[in-house]
Write an enzyme that holds these catalytic residues in place. Structure first.
Site, PDB file in Angstrom:
ATOM      1  N   SER A 128     -56.782  -0.970   3.846  1.00 42.72           N
ATOM      2  CA  SER A 128     -57.502   0.064   3.092  1.00 42.72           C
ATOM      3  C   SER A 128     -58.276  -0.553   1.941  1.00 42.72           C
ATOM      4  O   SER A 128     -57.852  -1.565   1.355  1.00 42.72           O
ATOM      5  CB  SER A 128     -56.498   1.084   2.541  1.00 42.72           C
ATOM      6  OG  SER A 128     -57.108   1.940   1.599  1.00 42.72           O
ATOM      7  N   TYR A 153     -49.266   3.578  -2.138  1.00 43.78           N
ATOM      8  CA  TYR A 153     -49.978   3.479  -0.862  1.00 43.78           C
ATOM      9  C   TYR A 153     -50.747   2.169  -0.789  1.00 43.78           C
ATOM     10  O   TYR A 153     -50.653   1.429   0.200  1.00 43.78           O
ATOM     11  CB  TYR A 153     -50.924   4.671  -0.697  1.00 43.78           C
ATOM     12  CG  TYR A 153     -51.895   4.511   0.451  1.00 43.78           C
ATOM     13  CD1 TYR A 153     -51.447   4.562   1.772  1.00 43.78           C
ATOM     14  CD2 TYR A 153     -53.255   4.297   0.222  1.00 43.78           C
ATOM     15  CE1 TYR A 153     -52.336   4.402   2.831  1.00 43.78           C
ATOM     16  CE2 TYR A 153     -54.143   4.148   1.269  1.00 43.78           C
ATOM     17  CZ  TYR A 153     -53.678   4.202   2.572  1.00 43.78           C
ATOM     18  OH  TYR A 153     -54.551   4.034   3.617  1.00 43.78           O
TER      19      TYR A 153
END
Length: 354
Positions: A128, A153
């Site tokens: 990501s 995350y």
């Protein structure tokens, strides 16, 4: 080739399965169909894939089921693994951190073990743009340090890259980590801004824009993401013979491991993005401007030169065109008739997942 796609009922996963099936590959899917968001959308995605291409098998399985994942690899023996399943969402990681440890860390370990026990040609896994964290120098290069994640995350995605490198070094697994930048398009996740904003505008509800709408995001249309994946699939990294341990390149290694940014390379301020969405929906938004939220990155912009170097491709669909396609799908899917049909088909689809 025989390709295992994890998160097959997810946003990127469903589009990837469709493309692979159309290209003639044998696809095996894995998904746990959890309720992080409405499972009806996940089942509808799979129906869409099966209507557009061939039928394919989807295993109902959670990544944290170590024995189940091991059995899946032993039975299916995939040649390529495209690992897209994960617990997503920056803000949700503030509320339920354990879900990220279970899925993104323990679950990814089970995938790596599967690739170790039953060697594959290439493991491509989703990372990501959030790994860049506190770094504010853009465009982000894969050579930049990612030592300051701003959410759990992001930390788990950084950990995935490190875990993959260790397995690549120890067991020779060819691994490509793909740092996706703000993916959007038809069949997108309900917790992401295109869906949230489109619903709010359509229903006349206010939209909350944090950091007073001054965030910038490098939006990447789903077709460009899938095209990048498909083009990288036949190019497993072989190891960088010029890699220097005294001046280490963070994006490559002597091991068969490499990182890529997958992004549109055209950052857009959220207020401008919202204006495009209003135009395609032909309705005005009610906007609430709010301060910066914990865990948010101020701006993202990808340097995708590594992707271009290996594949000759870089994302090319403009935000205007991508949002036009998204809105056309959104208005069709969320019409009353379509919603009723999708929910009616969910129960029969559940019996197809084994």
């Amino acid at each position: 080739m025989k390709v295992l796609v994890t998160g097959a009922a997810g946003f990127i996963g469903a589009h990837t399965c469709l493309r692979l099936l159309r290209d003639g590959h044998e696809v095996v899917g894995l998904d746990n169909f959890n309720d992080y968001y409405d499972p009806a959308l996940k089942h509808a995605r799979l129906r869409w894939v099966r209507e557009q291409a061939d039928d394919f098998e989807v295993h109902r399985l959670d990544l944290v089921d170590r024995d189940g994942v091991a059995r899946l690899f032993a039975i299916e023996r995939p040649e390529v693994v495209i690992h897209l399943a994960a617990q997503a969402g920056v803000r949700y990681s503030l509320q339920n951190p354990q879900a990220y440890v279970d899925s993104n860390l323990a679950g990814f370990l089970n995938i790596l073990e599967g690739c170790r026990r039953h060697p594959v040609r290439h493991l491509l896994y989703a990372s990501s743009s959030s790994v860049y964290g506190a770094n504010q120098r853009t465009p982000y290069r894969v050579q930049d340090a990612v030592d300051h994640p701003l959410s759990l995350y992001a930390a788990t995605k950084k950990a995935n890259e490190a875990m993959a490198h260790s397995y690549s070094h120890l067991f020779g697994i060819a691994c490509s980590g793909l740092r996706f930048f703000t993916v959007y398009g038809p069949w997108g996740r309900p917790d992401m801004s295109p869906m949230q904003f489109a619903k709010a505008i359509s229903e006349g509800r206010p939209i909350q824009l944090f950091n007073h709408g001054r965030h910038q995001r490098d939006f990447t249309y789903i077709d460009d993401i899938v095209e990048s994946l498909v083009r990288l699939m036949p190019h497993p990294p072989a190891g960088n013979s010029d890699w220097n341990a005294l001046e280490p390149d963070p994006a490559s290694s002597q091991a068969p491991w490499r990182l890529f940014n997958i992004g549109g390379q055209r950052p857009v301020e959220l207020l401008d993005y919202l204006a495009l969405l209003e135009r395609h929906l032909q309705r005005n938004a009610v906007i609430e401007l709010l301060p910066l939220q914990p865990g948010d990155v101020l701006a993202t912009c990808a340097d995708a030169s590594a992707l271009a170097q290996v594949t000759g491709f870089t994302p090319r669909i403009s935000l205007d065109e991508g949002l036009r396609r998204f809105v056309a799908w959104f208005q069709e899917y969320y019409s009353h008739t379509a919603l009723e049909a999708n929910r009616a088909g969910e129960q029969s689809d559940q019996r197809r997942a084994v």
